[in-house]
Design a protein around this motif. Structure first.
Motif, PDB file in Angstrom:
ATOM      1  N   ARG A 100      35.050  -6.858 -34.545  1.00 59.11           N
ATOM      2  CA  ARG A 100      34.122  -7.253 -33.471  1.00 59.11           C
ATOM      3  C   ARG A 100      34.273  -8.732 -33.141  1.00 59.11           C
ATOM      4  O   ARG A 100      34.246  -9.127 -31.970  1.00 59.11           O
ATOM      5  CB  ARG A 100      32.679  -6.928 -33.873  1.00 59.11           C
ATOM      6  CG  ARG A 100      32.362  -5.434 -33.836  1.00 59.11           C
ATOM      7  CD  ARG A 100      30.867  -5.178 -34.000  1.00 59.11           C
ATOM      8  NE  ARG A 100      30.352  -5.637 -35.280  1.00 59.11           N
ATOM      9  CZ  ARG A 100      30.314  -4.899 -36.385  1.00 59.11           C
ATOM     10  NH1 ARG A 100      30.759  -3.662 -36.380  1.00 59.11           N
ATOM     11  NH2 ARG A 100      29.808  -5.395 -37.499  1.00 59.11           N
ATOM     12  N   ARG A 101      34.460  -9.552 -34.151  1.00 57.86           N
ATOM     13  CA  ARG A 101      34.640 -10.987 -33.911  1.00 57.86           C
ATOM     14  C   ARG A 101      35.953 -11.263 -33.184  1.00 57.86           C
ATOM     15  O   ARG A 101      36.017 -12.117 -32.299  1.00 57.86           O
ATOM     16  CB  ARG A 101      34.598 -11.733 -35.240  1.00 57.86           C
ATOM     17  CG  ARG A 101      34.530 -13.212 -35.074  1.00 57.86           C
ATOM     18  CD  ARG A 101      34.179 -13.877 -36.377  1.00 57.86           C
ATOM     19  NE  ARG A 101      34.145 -15.302 -36.219  1.00 57.86           N
ATOM     20  CZ  ARG A 101      33.857 -16.138 -37.186  1.00 57.86           C
ATOM     21  NH1 ARG A 101      33.556 -15.681 -38.383  1.00 57.86           N
ATOM     22  NH2 ARG A 101      33.859 -17.431 -36.976  1.00 57.86           N
ATOM     23  N   ALA A 145      35.390 -10.354 -29.561  1.00 61.15           N
ATOM     24  CA  ALA A 145      34.587 -11.388 -28.905  1.00 61.15           C
ATOM     25  C   ALA A 145      35.445 -12.614 -28.599  1.00 61.15           C
ATOM     26  O   ALA A 145      35.359 -13.204 -27.513  1.00 61.15           O
ATOM     27  CB  ALA A 145      33.390 -11.772 -29.776  1.00 61.15           C
ATOM     28  N   ARG A 189      37.756 -11.864 -25.721  1.00 56.42           N
ATOM     29  CA  ARG A 189      37.009 -11.801 -24.455  1.00 56.42           C
ATOM     30  C   ARG A 189      36.683 -13.199 -23.948  1.00 56.42           C
ATOM     31  O   ARG A 189      36.635 -13.426 -22.742  1.00 56.42           O
ATOM     32  CB  ARG A 189      35.737 -10.985 -24.641  1.00 56.42           C
ATOM     33  CG  ARG A 189      36.022  -9.510 -24.800  1.00 56.42           C
ATOM     34  CD  ARG A 189      34.769  -8.738 -25.118  1.00 56.42           C
ATOM     35  NE  ARG A 189      35.091  -7.344 -25.421  1.00 56.42           N
ATOM     36  CZ  ARG A 189      34.251  -6.518 -26.010  1.00 56.42           C
ATOM     37  NH1 ARG A 189      33.037  -6.924 -26.359  1.00 56.42           N
ATOM     38  NH2 ARG A 189      34.620  -5.273 -26.257  1.00 56.42           N
ATOM     39  N   GLU A 190      36.459 -14.129 -24.859  1.00 59.76           N
ATOM     40  CA  GLU A 190      36.203 -15.520 -24.461  1.00 59.76           C
ATOM     41  C   GLU A 190      37.485 -16.217 -24.015  1.00 59.76           C
ATOM     42  O   GLU A 190      37.452 -17.073 -23.136  1.00 59.76           O
ATOM     43  CB  GLU A 190      35.582 -16.292 -25.623  1.00 59.76           C
ATOM     44  CG  GLU A 190      34.161 -15.896 -25.929  1.00 59.76           C
ATOM     45  CD  GLU A 190      33.603 -16.627 -27.144  1.00 59.76           C
ATOM     46  OE1 GLU A 190      34.160 -17.691 -27.525  1.00 59.76           O
ATOM     47  OE2 GLU A 190      32.621 -16.128 -27.711  1.00 59.76           O
ATOM     48  N   GLY A 223      35.906  -5.305 -22.829  1.00 59.16           N
ATOM     49  CA  GLY A 223      34.515  -5.579 -22.508  1.00 59.16           C
ATOM     50  C   GLY A 223      34.177  -5.299 -21.060  1.00 59.16           C
ATOM     51  O   GLY A 223      33.080  -5.628 -20.597  1.00 59.16           O
TER      52      GLY A 223
END
Length: 102
Positions: free
Chosen positions: A18-19, A22, A25-26, A72
């Motif tokens: 999950r990290r 994330a 996605r950033e 995402g």
């Protein structure tokens, strides 16, 4: 190394995944070809691996659904917002280093 239970391992692996999602996605500035050239995998690879795991568990997950989980958002939307044209140098490097299986 601590003696982890299988449940703890799954929990920690899931948290790390999950990290990673994330972070990717950033970092929309980092293109898939950059990831492929540097690390030999990209967001699409992650979505394929996710889909493979679902299939192995007997869950029918479409390519589009697995990509949306990783990106995402729908893949076409990500492409329209963030994907840039790869330079000739990046394409040449990809062709030289292209993984056999992806």
């Amino acid at each position: 190394m601590p003696d982890l239970t299988d449940e703890q391992k799954r929990e920690f692996e899931a948290a790390a995944f999950r990290r990673l999602l994330a972070h990717l996605r950033e970092r929309t500035d980092v293109q898939n070809i950059d990831l492929m050239n540097l690390a030999g995998f990209c967001r699409n690879c992650l979505s394929n691996w996710y889909r493979d795991a679902a299939t192995d568990a007997g869950v029918d997950l479409s390519k589009e659904d697995s990509r949306e989980i990783v990106y995402g958002m729908p893949y076409a939307e990500w492409q329209a917002r963030y994907q840039t044209e790869a330079s000739a140098e990046k394409v040449a490097a990809f062709e030289t280093n292209r993984p056999k299986e992806h």
